[in-house]
Every structure is written in structure tokens, then in C-alpha cells.
Design a protein around this motif. Structure first.
Motif, PDB file in Angstrom:
ATOM      1  N   ARG A 231      33.087  43.275   4.365  1.00 53.27           N
ATOM      2  CA  ARG A 231      32.000  44.257   4.360  1.00 53.27           C
ATOM      3  C   ARG A 231      32.065  45.088   3.087  1.00 53.27           C
ATOM      4  O   ARG A 231      33.133  45.606   2.732  1.00 53.27           O
ATOM      5  CB  ARG A 231      32.105  45.216   5.558  1.00 53.27           C
ATOM      6  CG  ARG A 231      31.851  44.588   6.902  1.00 53.27           C
ATOM      7  CD  ARG A 231      33.117  44.024   7.513  1.00 53.27           C
ATOM      8  NE  ARG A 231      33.979  45.055   8.094  1.00 53.27           N
ATOM      9  CZ  ARG A 231      35.261  44.832   8.381  1.00 53.27           C
ATOM     10  NH1 ARG A 231      35.851  43.668   8.126  1.00 53.27           N
ATOM     11  NH2 ARG A 231      35.983  45.805   8.937  1.00 53.27           N
ATOM     12  N   ASP A 247      21.052  40.191  -0.175  1.00 52.18           N
ATOM     13  CA  ASP A 247      21.535  39.828   1.158  1.00 52.18           C
ATOM     14  C   ASP A 247      21.859  38.339   1.252  1.00 52.18           C
ATOM     15  O   ASP A 247      22.821  37.949   1.927  1.00 52.18           O
ATOM     16  CB  ASP A 247      20.483  40.191   2.215  1.00 52.18           C
ATOM     17  CG  ASP A 247      20.379  41.693   2.430  1.00 52.18           C
ATOM     18  OD1 ASP A 247      21.351  42.408   2.116  1.00 52.18           O
ATOM     19  OD2 ASP A 247      19.333  42.150   2.925  1.00 52.18           O
ATOM     20  N   GLU A 248      21.065  37.511   0.565  1.00 52.34           N
ATOM     21  CA  GLU A 248      21.318  36.069   0.648  1.00 52.34           C
ATOM     22  C   GLU A 248      22.631  35.686  -0.032  1.00 52.34           C
ATOM     23  O   GLU A 248      23.322  34.762   0.403  1.00 52.34           O
ATOM     24  CB  GLU A 248      20.163  35.274   0.041  1.00 52.34           C
ATOM     25  CG  GLU A 248      19.822  35.601  -1.397  1.00 52.34           C
ATOM     26  CD  GLU A 248      18.775  36.701  -1.542  1.00 52.34           C
ATOM     27  OE1 GLU A 248      18.107  36.739  -2.588  1.00 52.34           O
ATOM     28  OE2 GLU A 248      18.644  37.528  -0.595  1.00 52.34           O
ATOM     29  N   ALA A 250      25.267  37.715  -0.195  1.00 56.79           N
ATOM     30  CA  ALA A 250      26.303  38.149   0.752  1.00 56.79           C
ATOM     31  C   ALA A 250      26.439  37.150   1.890  1.00 56.79           C
ATOM     32  O   ALA A 250      27.553  36.818   2.316  1.00 56.79           O
ATOM     33  CB  ALA A 250      25.960  39.532   1.285  1.00 56.79           C
ATOM     34  N   LYS A 251      25.316  36.629   2.378  1.00 61.17           N
ATOM     35  CA  LYS A 251      25.346  35.669   3.490  1.00 61.17           C
ATOM     36  C   LYS A 251      26.075  34.402   3.102  1.00 61.17           C
ATOM     37  O   LYS A 251      26.841  33.825   3.891  1.00 61.17           O
ATOM     38  CB  LYS A 251      23.919  35.352   3.928  1.00 61.17           C
ATOM     39  CG  LYS A 251      23.843  34.491   5.167  1.00 61.17           C
ATOM     40  CD  LYS A 251      22.398  34.301   5.611  1.00 61.17           C
ATOM     41  CE  LYS A 251      22.317  33.447   6.874  1.00 61.17           C
ATOM     42  NZ  LYS A 251      20.912  33.258   7.326  1.00 61.17           N
ATOM     43  N   GLU A 252      25.867  33.941   1.872  1.00 59.88           N
ATOM     44  CA  GLU A 252      26.560  32.741   1.404  1.00 59.88           C
ATOM     45  C   GLU A 252      28.076  32.927   1.425  1.00 59.88           C
ATOM     46  O   GLU A 252      28.822  31.981   1.670  1.00 59.88           O
ATOM     47  CB  GLU A 252      26.105  32.397  -0.015  1.00 59.88           C
ATOM     48  CG  GLU A 252      24.670  31.878  -0.095  1.00 59.88           C
ATOM     49  CD  GLU A 252      24.211  31.703  -1.524  1.00 59.88           C
ATOM     50  OE1 GLU A 252      25.036  31.943  -2.456  1.00 59.88           O
ATOM     51  OE2 GLU A 252      23.042  31.336  -1.740  1.00 59.88           O
ATOM     52  N   ARG A 253      28.513  34.144   1.168  1.00 60.52           N
ATOM     53  CA  ARG A 253      29.952  34.443   1.163  1.00 60.52           C
ATOM     54  C   ARG A 253      30.462  34.729   2.568  1.00 60.52           C
ATOM     55  O   ARG A 253      31.671  34.831   2.782  1.00 60.52           O
ATOM     56  CB  ARG A 253      30.222  35.616   0.219  1.00 60.52           C
ATOM     57  CG  ARG A 253      31.690  36.002   0.054  1.00 60.52           C
ATOM     58  CD  ARG A 253      31.850  37.061  -1.003  1.00 60.52           C
ATOM     59  NE  ARG A 253      31.623  36.494  -2.318  1.00 60.52           N
ATOM     60  CZ  ARG A 253      32.560  35.908  -3.064  1.00 60.52           C
ATOM     61  NH1 ARG A 253      33.792  35.824  -2.606  1.00 60.52           N
ATOM     62  NH2 ARG A 253      32.275  35.416  -4.243  1.00 60.52           N
ATOM     63  N   GLY A 254      29.565  34.884   3.514  1.00 57.75           N
ATOM     64  CA  GLY A 254      29.965  35.264   4.864  1.00 57.75           C
ATOM     65  C   GLY A 254      30.283  36.733   4.976  1.00 57.75           C
ATOM     66  O   GLY A 254      31.007  37.155   5.880  1.00 57.75           O
ATOM     67  N   THR A 256      28.922  41.034   4.515  1.00 54.88           N
ATOM     68  CA  THR A 256      27.822  41.930   4.862  1.00 54.88           C
ATOM     69  C   THR A 256      27.794  43.091   3.886  1.00 54.88           C
ATOM     70  O   THR A 256      28.847  43.647   3.552  1.00 54.88           O
ATOM     71  CB  THR A 256      27.982  42.483   6.290  1.00 54.88           C
ATOM     72  OG1 THR A 256      28.079  41.395   7.208  1.00 54.88           O
ATOM     73  CG2 THR A 256      26.811  43.373   6.669  1.00 54.88           C
TER      74      THR A 256
END
Length: 326
Positions: A231, A247-248, A250-254, A256
Motif C-alpha cells: 500500500r 491505478d492500473e 498499481a494493479k499490475e503490481r498487486g 494499492t
């Protein structure tokens, strides 16, 4: 009364001490005789005309004060007279000997807690508690605190240790890192050195939580240290810009990115401030007051903050004999 006026935007020298009318408590208000006023980095931006929200000139800056209730409005409980309190001012008026504020916004200072410590915690204490709450730190997690020698950062180091986390303190220069170490940080890194992320990887293997108070390249480099489930909690842009992590990505890295950690109702914000004061009164949280300036030297206080020389919190001392730490 004496106050500090901002009549035109610009450098610290635009803060000019002068007289101002004594405030009068209207319905639902009290007048606080100010002992200490809080100064924030955002206020230096507002003074320069580059802050996050508009300012109407002329104005008396300052949004956080502590002192004693000196007068009450016609419909306010007179039992408040003489009470030690801290409060927000609604965005202006704090750099002055007296201020009229809503009685409902007062926070009484716990017995045994010096008034200057309470003022130092009014904004920074609640911010630190809100950030830790939003991050949901667990025992054994690794947290990275940027600007770890600042008002908020120095509190995050302490709260991280209390939560059982391994604390990585990032700051600029030996003096600031020494302070972070004295507060319990486990690993100290100077983010003015280009290779600082590699030092964190070598020593800790990465981190689980980043408290990003700097933004810009420092924030982006810190984000790269997060693994799955990590986080990044954004709360400042001392660099002049946010880290800007999509956000995308961050999502790729898992991971937040938490951007709204400080969004709360006024009542909730007061509750977090009370909690911070209670923690300090119990000896579990210590604000670092690194600099103090008299009211007439508000310009010097702003210059010191802008120079990045300051440690911890910076306060204006207006009536420091009433409740100062000895």
C-alpha cells in the motif's frame, strides 16, 4: 492586538507584523488568547500564491492555535472561560494574539500535556493516526516513512514501531536521519542519494507500506519497493507534485494507492486529534518541536521551512509562558 498580515503573495518577507482589531465572540463562538500557533508547509505555499486552494487578500494566515478561552459568545457556556484548548481557525487568523472560533470546534487539552505539544499534534497527530489507520499496518510488516524527520513523519515512525512494524526512515541529510533513528527507525536511508532504493532492497527486501509525503520522483521510487499486497498512502507533495501512480500500474503490481486517507467529517477529524492528544498525555506519542519563532518573526519561520532545514514541527510562540514545555 498584534498579528501577522499577508497583503500580497510572494516570499516570506510578505508576512508583515502589524496591528489588527481585537476579535469579538459572536453567537456560538469563543475568543481564544493564543499561546502557540501551528505553521505548516501548505501555509508557505498559500503565502506564495501556489497553494491547493484560493486565498483572499489581505488575510492573517494560520489555521491551528492553542491557548486559553478568554471570552465567550452570548449563547456559549461560560464554564469554558480559562480552559486550555486547541482548535482550527477555519483557514485563517491564527498568526495573532487572539482569534474568534466556533465553540463546537474546541478540543480541551488533557491535564499534564503541555500546550505547545498539543498544538504540535492538532493537525500532524490526527494526520499520522489517519494514515496508519488507512494503511492497516500489521505486526512484522515493513513500512517506509518519507520525510521521516518532519512533523507527520516523526510521528509515523513512532506509530509504526508501536504497531510492531519494521520502520525504514527516509529523509535528506544526516541530521534528519539521526532524529529518525532516535525515534526508533530500524533502517535509515538518505533519499538525496540516487541509490537509496537499492539500500532498502538489500536490507529489507522491499516494503509493505509506503507513507508518501514527498511525491515526485521520491514517491515513484518508493512505490517500486512495494510487492503484492503493498500500500502506498499519499499525504503530501513536498517535492511540488504527487507521485502520480496510475491505478492500473498499481494493479499490475498487486498494490494499492490510497489517496483519500485524510477525507473525514469535521467531527471525525476532531476525534482523531483528541486521540493523538490522549496518546501524548499517556506518554505513548511525542511530538518533535524542532523550531520556535516569536510572532513577529513569522517570515523567518516560513523561510526556515522552505529551506528544508527544519526538524519536526515549527511553532509560533505568542504567549509561550502559558503552557510551554520546559
Amino acid at each position: 492586538m498584534r498579528a501577522v498580515w499577508l497583503r500580497e503573495f510572494g516570499g516570506p518577507d510578505r508576512l508583515v507584523p502589524a496591528e489588527a482589531p481585537d476579535p469579538v465572540a459572536g453567537p456560538g463562538q469563543v475568543v481564544v488568547a493564543v499561546a502557540f500557533a501551528n505553521i505548516t508547509f501548505v501555509e508557505t505555499q498559500l503565502r506564495a500564491g501556489t497553494g491547493p486552494f484560493p486565498v483572499r487578500l489581505p488575510t492573517i494566515p494560520g489555521n491551528g492555535v492553542g491557548g486559553r478561552v478568554a471570552a465567550v459568545g452570548p449563547d456559549v457556556d461560560p464554564a469554558l472561560l480559562g480552559r486550555r484548548v486547541v482548535t482550527g481557525t477555519g483557514g485563517s487568523g491564527g498568526y495573532a494574539e487572539r482569534v474568534a472560533v466556533d465553540a463546537g470546534g474546541l478540543i480541551e487539552v488533557p491535564e499534564g500535556l503541555p500546550l505547545d505539544s498539543a498544538v504540535a499534534l492538532l493537525a500532524d497527530g490526527r494526520t499520522a493516526l489517519l494514515l496508519v489507520t488507512a494503511a492497516g499496518i500489521g505486526p512484522g510488516e515493513r513500512i517506509l516513512v518519507e520525510a521521516a524527520a518532519g512533523g507527520v513523519g516523526s510521528l509515523l515512525v513512532q506509530l509504526g514501531r508501536a504497531a510492531g512494524a519494521t520502520v525504514v526512515a527516509a529523509a535528506g541529510g544526516d541530521r534528519k536521519l539521526e532524529l529518525a533513528g532516535s525515534l526508533g527507525a530500524d533502517l535509515l536511508v538518505d533519499y538525496s542519494d540516487a541509490g537509496w532504493p537499492d539500500r532498502v532492497r538489500a536490507a529489507a527486501g522491499g516494503v509493505d507500506v509506503v507513507f508518501d509525503g514527498v511525491g515526485g520522483e521520491v514517491g515513484r521510487s518508493a512505490f517500486e519497493l512495494l510487492g503484492p499486497g503493498g500500500r502506498l498512502v499519499s499525504f503530501g507533495l513536498a517535492s511540488g507534485e504527487w507521485a502520480g501512480i496510475p491505478d492500473e500500474v498499481a494493479k499490475e503490481r498487486g498494490a494499492t494507492v490510497v489517496r483519500e486517507a485524510l477525507t473525514r467529517s469535521p467531527a471525525q477529524l476532531r476525534d482523531f486529534s483528541r486521540r493523538a492528544l490522549a496518546e501524548a498525555a499517556a506518554g505513548r506519542l511525542r511530538p518533535v518541536i524542532g523550531q520556535r519563532f516569536p510572532l513577529d518573526r513569522a517570515a523567518d519561520a516560513h523561510a526556515a521551512i522552505q529551506s528544508r532545514r527544519t526538524l519536526g514541527k515549527t511553532l509560533l510562540e505568542i504567549a509561550p509562558t502559558d503552557g510551554a514545555t520546559t
